[in-house]
Write an enzyme that holds these catalytic residues in place. Structure first.
Site, PDB file in Angstrom:
ATOM      1  N   GLU A  53      -7.958  -5.548   7.598  1.00 11.52           N
ATOM      2  CA  GLU A  53      -6.894  -5.902   6.729  1.00 11.52           C
ATOM      3  C   GLU A  53      -5.987  -4.744   6.963  1.00 11.52           C
ATOM      4  O   GLU A  53      -5.957  -3.715   6.840  1.00 11.52           O
ATOM      5  CB  GLU A  53      -7.086  -5.908   5.299  1.00 11.52           C
ATOM      6  CG  GLU A  53      -8.466  -6.826   4.735  1.00 11.52           C
ATOM      7  CD  GLU A  53      -8.876  -6.778   3.260  1.00 11.52           C
ATOM      8  OE1 GLU A  53      -7.979  -5.986   2.659  1.00 11.52           O
ATOM      9  OE2 GLU A  53      -9.656  -7.352   2.860  1.00 11.52           O
ATOM     10  N   ASP A  64      -3.966  -0.665  -6.774  1.00 12.33           N
ATOM     11  CA  ASP A  64      -4.435   0.140  -5.865  1.00 12.33           C
ATOM     12  C   ASP A  64      -4.592   1.532  -6.708  1.00 12.33           C
ATOM     13  O   ASP A  64      -3.872   1.846  -7.434  1.00 12.33           O
ATOM     14  CB  ASP A  64      -3.518   0.655  -4.849  1.00 12.33           C
ATOM     15  CG  ASP A  64      -3.172  -0.580  -3.547  1.00 12.33           C
ATOM     16  OD1 ASP A  64      -4.293  -1.336  -3.728  1.00 12.33           O
ATOM     17  OD2 ASP A  64      -2.180  -0.892  -3.078  1.00 12.33           O
TER      18      ASP A  64
END
Length: 274
Positions: A53, A64
């Site tokens: 990814e 995140d």
């Protein structure tokens, strides 16, 4: 243009036939530099990752954790743009021949233009996009462009997702379903296991697509546990931390190769599919 969704599907199917989970590695484009990021992605593939990814750095990465946020900030301060993300996909695919996904928040793609992004990603050899913050009810425009260019559209589901939402996603997703191992942001360090297993079972009741588990998987033991019931194990923060903690890029690549080897060994042990 057919894109590489078939390569993604074949890779996941091959891992299942071998009685193991696929290892999926995440690293952001442009970290520590654009060229350094390409080298890092190639290193993890050559050391045992099945799929990669490529993160599209964003200034507001709400899902995140601090490690990936730090890497994204380094990439953005280095001038990384979407053109660099596409170049990263292209060069990683050329160097490895493995499926290359892009992981991105929706806003940058929307501003760039969904049709333009899908066309460029497919032309670069990309296999599809993981879009963690795009509501499935608002995804028709992107899914149309992705399908036209042979790209997978992967949605992220959390343990809190309702059965209704799971069925909505199952009806339109392609490639695989991304199951979050826990509630929270990446790299939060919480334990994984029972909640993730239960979520995988619920997803499998709604779709025949492979189910890959990430967010919270940070070491070989956790990866081994997830591989006992998931089709794929997704690791990001641990790879980013290996690069951040290294004194230079060369040492970082050494650390990445060692970490990938450990994780690959852990997911390649024969596991019982549930």
């Amino acid at each position: 243009m057919n894109g590489n969704i078939r390569l993604l599907n074949d890779t996941l199917a091959a891992a299942k036939e071998q009685g193991r989970a696929a290892l999926i590695a995440y690293l952001p484009a442009g970290f520590p530099t654009v060229d350094g990021g390409i080298a890092a992605l190639a290193a993890v593939v050559h050391s045992g990752a099945d799929i990669v990814e490529v993160g599209l750095p964003h200034s507001d990465p709400v899902l995140d954790g601090p490690v990936i946020q730090t890497a994204a900030d380094i990439a953005l301060r280095g001038g990384t743009r979407i053109a660099d993300v596409i170049r990263t996909v292209r060069e990683t695919y050329r160097a490895t021949g493995k499926p290359v996904m892009v992981m991105s928040y929706w806003n940058p793609i929307d501003r760039y233009g969904a049709e333009r992004f899908a066309a460029e990603l497919a032309a670069a050899g990309g296999a599809g996009c993981i879009l963690p913050d795009l509501p499935v009810q608002e995804s028709a425009r992107w899914r149309g462009q992705a399908a036209a260019h042979g790209l997978a559209t992967v949605f992220v589901v959390a343990p809190s997702s309702t059965d209704e939402r799971l069925h909505e996603i199952a009806a339109v997703a392609s490639g695989f379903v991304y199951a979050s191992a826990l509630m929270g942001v990446t790299g939060s360090g919480a334990s994984v296991g029972d909640a993730a297993n239960a979520l995988v079972r619920r997803i499998r009741a709604a779709t025949e697509l492979p189910v890959c588990v990430g967010i919270g998987v940070s070491n070989a033991e956790q990866a081994r546990r997830i591989a006992e019931f998931a089709d794929g194990v997704i690791v990001g923060t641990a790879f980013v931390r290996a690069m951040l903690d290294a004194p230079d890029e060369t040492a970082g690549l050494v650390s990445l190769r060692a970490l990938t080897g450990e994780l690959a060994d852990s997911v390649r042990r024969k596991h019982a599919l549930t």
